[in-house]
Design a protein around this motif. Structure first.
Motif, PDB file in Angstrom:
ATOM      1  N   ALA A   1       0.863  -1.193   0.000  1.00 37.43           N
ATOM      2  CA  ALA A   1       0.000   0.000   0.000  1.00 37.43           C
ATOM      3  C   ALA A   1       0.889   1.229   0.000  1.00 37.43           C
ATOM      4  N   ASN A   2       0.575   2.207  -0.825  1.00 40.72           N
ATOM      5  CA  ASN A   2       1.403   3.416  -0.878  1.00 40.72           C
ATOM      6  C   ASN A   2       0.816   4.496   0.040  1.00 40.72           C
ATOM      7  N   PRO A   3       1.555   5.568   0.266  1.00 41.00           N
ATOM      8  CA  PRO A   3       1.119   6.592   1.220  1.00 41.00           C
ATOM      9  C   PRO A   3      -0.301   7.095   0.979  1.00 41.00           C
ATOM     10  N   ARG A   4      -0.683   7.322  -0.294  1.00 43.24           N
ATOM     11  CA  ARG A   4      -2.037   7.848  -0.545  1.00 43.24           C
ATOM     12  C   ARG A   4      -3.100   6.812  -0.185  1.00 43.24           C
ATOM     13  N   GLU A   5      -2.834   5.555  -0.519  1.00 47.69           N
ATOM     14  CA  GLU A   5      -3.787   4.490  -0.160  1.00 47.69           C
ATOM     15  C   GLU A   5      -3.919   4.356   1.349  1.00 47.69           C
TER      16      GLU A   5
ATOM     17  N   GLN B   1       6.006   8.917   3.666  1.00 46.64           N
ATOM     18  CA  GLN B   1       6.752   7.806   3.079  1.00 46.64           C
ATOM     19  C   GLN B   1       6.314   6.543   3.793  1.00 46.64           C
ATOM     20  N   ALA B   2       6.224   5.437   3.060  1.00 41.57           N
ATOM     21  CA  ALA B   2       5.831   4.177   3.698  1.00 41.57           C
ATOM     22  C   ALA B   2       6.230   3.031   2.787  1.00 41.57           C
ATOM     23  N   GLY B   3       6.811   2.007   3.402  1.00 36.60           N
ATOM     24  CA  GLY B   3       7.215   0.831   2.630  1.00 36.60           C
ATOM     25  C   GLY B   3       8.643   0.443   2.931  1.00 36.60           C
ATOM     26  N   GLY B   4       8.978  -0.805   2.678  1.00 39.75           N
ATOM     27  CA  GLY B   4      10.344  -1.263   2.916  1.00 39.75           C
ATOM     28  C   GLY B   4      10.701  -1.231   4.383  1.00 39.75           C
ATOM     29  N   ARG B   5       9.703  -1.538   5.231  1.00 40.16           N
ATOM     30  CA  ARG B   5       9.906  -1.578   6.690  1.00 40.16           C
ATOM     31  C   ARG B   5      10.138  -0.198   7.301  1.00 40.16           C
ATOM     32  N   LYS B   6       9.797   0.848   6.536  1.00 42.73           N
ATOM     33  CA  LYS B   6       9.964   2.191   7.078  1.00 42.73           C
ATOM     34  C   LYS B   6       8.707   3.018   6.825  1.00 42.73           C
ATOM     35  N   ALA B   7       8.590   4.099   7.557  1.00 45.20           N
ATOM     36  CA  ALA B   7       7.536   5.066   7.282  1.00 45.20           C
ATOM     37  C   ALA B   7       7.965   6.397   7.872  1.00 45.20           C
TER      38      ALA B   7
ATOM     39  N   ALA C   1       1.788  -0.662   5.077  1.00 39.15           N
ATOM     40  CA  ALA C   1       2.509  -0.483   3.812  1.00 39.15           C
ATOM     41  C   ALA C   1       3.076  -1.816   3.318  1.00 39.15           C
ATOM     42  N   ASP C   2       3.636  -2.594   4.240  1.00 41.22           N
ATOM     43  CA  ASP C   2       4.310  -3.823   3.809  1.00 41.22           C
ATOM     44  C   ASP C   2       3.355  -5.006   3.658  1.00 41.22           C
ATOM     45  N   LEU C   3       2.278  -5.019   4.428  1.00 42.73           N
ATOM     46  CA  LEU C   3       1.362  -6.169   4.354  1.00 42.73           C
ATOM     47  C   LEU C   3       0.100  -5.866   3.555  1.00 42.73           C
ATOM     48  N   GLY C   4      -0.189  -4.598   3.328  1.00 42.39           N
ATOM     49  CA  GLY C   4      -1.417  -4.233   2.636  1.00 42.39           C
ATOM     50  C   GLY C   4      -2.515  -3.896   3.616  1.00 42.39           C
ATOM     51  N   THR C   5      -3.391  -2.966   3.220  1.00 42.82           N
ATOM     52  CA  THR C   5      -4.427  -2.500   4.151  1.00 42.82           C
ATOM     53  C   THR C   5      -5.443  -3.596   4.460  1.00 42.82           C
ATOM     54  N   GLU C   6      -5.645  -4.506   3.518  1.00 45.43           N
ATOM     55  CA  GLU C   6      -6.620  -5.565   3.788  1.00 45.43           C
ATOM     56  C   GLU C   6      -6.060  -6.581   4.779  1.00 45.43           C
ATOM     57  N   ALA C   7      -4.839  -7.031   4.513  1.00 44.75           N
ATOM     58  CA  ALA C   7      -4.239  -8.069   5.362  1.00 44.75           C
ATOM     59  C   ALA C   7      -3.933  -7.564   6.766  1.00 44.75           C
ATOM     60  N   ALA C   8      -3.604  -6.273   6.891  1.00 42.58           N
ATOM     61  CA  ALA C   8      -3.090  -5.783   8.171  1.00 42.58           C
ATOM     62  C   ALA C   8      -4.073  -4.911   8.935  1.00 42.58           C
ATOM     63  N   ALA C   9      -5.264  -4.692   8.374  1.00 43.32           N
ATOM     64  CA  ALA C   9      -6.197  -3.768   9.037  1.00 43.32           C
ATOM     65  C   ALA C   9      -6.447  -4.166  10.489  1.00 43.32           C
ATOM     66  N   MET C  10      -6.531  -5.466  10.741  1.00 43.94           N
ATOM     67  CA  MET C  10      -6.876  -5.920  12.088  1.00 43.94           C
ATOM     68  C   MET C  10      -5.666  -6.099  12.998  1.00 43.94           C
ATOM     69  N   ALA C  11      -4.507  -5.672  12.572  1.00 41.31           N
ATOM     70  CA  ALA C  11      -3.343  -5.692  13.471  1.00 41.31           C
ATOM     71  C   ALA C  11      -3.634  -4.815  14.683  1.00 41.31           C
TER      72      ALA C  11
END
Lengths: 143, 143, 143, 143
Positions: A4-8, A29-35, A71-81
């Protein structure tokens, strides 16, 4: 490439957490284990005494970790983290300037993500607060 | 005898932190290295999903520790105490019921107060969150 | 310039903490709010299962923070610094290789030093453990 | 009824962790989300300065949490539980007396156990150290 990118991510947060809309967070910025997340500090969200409260810094850091995971897992997969735990060290009073949260995931395992967040006031070298936190990740969908 | 009683502490907080007035915190007990603080959870301060956010729980715990310090040292001597660090473990989703924060100071030294807070939903046995935190105390005035 | 260099710190530790002599710690770098400490992992100090225990990692990190404080304040001024608290996240099993502790002080105040330590196995990218900790500093002598 | 009683846990620890045999830990109580562990402090395991090191206190607390988990889940099911993270607050210098670790599990979930440990010197009221920690639990076997 991040899932997922910053706008998403900003769009996802606006829908999932309408109550934080007035924080005006910007995912720079978001992705690659950073934000990197910016929280504008203007006349409006200044507290009495001209400072930002500890819990608000905690909120910024907690969201920053969530954003790096999204960012790394996607908003669908990680929403419930969900945050499992967090430790915050308050280091210096924030200036009246935008806050920048630099997030780094130190571990992105199957069940747990662990990261750290350094919060700075824009234009200042001294760290305002440092946070480490763990997010329990939802079981991956198979199939 | 505590230096400040629950009513005095509530009056002090209302003046010093007007921004938290809408949390409607009630200091039910304070003094002797302990405090009990109630945060009403009504229709009004319910979040989407019917739950209380992690940072709000952190805020409640942080204030709870401050209240216990204020009670034992007095609102004048301890007003400038600041959180040095805190660790929060989120344990279960809070119910839609008042939150009760049980505070205990484990150390009240010359320079540092260290305490723990157990947060419960009224009427439920499972702990919602557990927090340990340190407050840096202002230097004692010498006369 | 640091108040104490790596050799001076090693000599100080050997005298002050003879019980850790068998850890064979090497201060590779110290000063400027940073330190790097190496802990050799050989046949001798390998644990059953071929790994290094959590408390040993904690020990390494705690010493690493102390070393960074000693470097900047001097062994005389900082000898009596004591750990106030620490949070450790265990991230991956250490390999059978030297452990490297990278230390960074985020705050070096008058009363408190706060830092973080990242521990790696030599030659591996994954962090083994991450520690944040606070040292209470002894009151500065006035002369 | 606990899955493993104090004697069974001591036997398990002696076999699984021979390197800690010289700590002479005694499991005085275990089960029902609680444990009490005693660490004798005699001439032999006294450190220079007559005190007990921070990492040793950390070790005692970490083992105490493990023991409480073993008691409730059984030594077979919980043997592979590993510390995910821990926060320790050092509160007072331990006396030259046996150390008592009082352990309480605040959560015993499917994937994570979270607990706290209060360490005292026998016969003294002041807490020596307080630790909260999380253990990642191995996936339950299904039959």
């Amino acid at each position: 490439m991040p899932e997922a990118n910053p706008r998403e991510i900003e769009a996802f947060l606006a829908e999932a957490f309408p109550q934080i809309a007035d924080l005006n967070l910007r995912v720079e910025q978001a992705g690659g284990r950073k934000a990197r997340v910016r929280m504008p500090i203007g006349e409006d969200n200044l507290r009495p005494g001209g400072t930002v409260s500890g819990p608000t810094l905690f909120w910024l850091a907690d969201l920053g970790l969530y954003i790096a995971v999204l960012a790394d897992l996607g908003t669908e997969a990680a929403a419930m983290a969900v945050t499992a735990n967090a430790t915050v060290n308050f280091l210096s009073k924030p200036e009246r300037a935008d806050l920048i949260a630099d997030v780094r995931l130190m571990k992105l395992g199957r069940r747990l993500a662990v990261g750290e967040v350094a919060i700075y006031s824009e234009g200042k070298d001294d760290m305002v607060a440092h946070i480490t936190g763990s997010y329990a990740l939802p079981p991956a969908k198979t199939g």
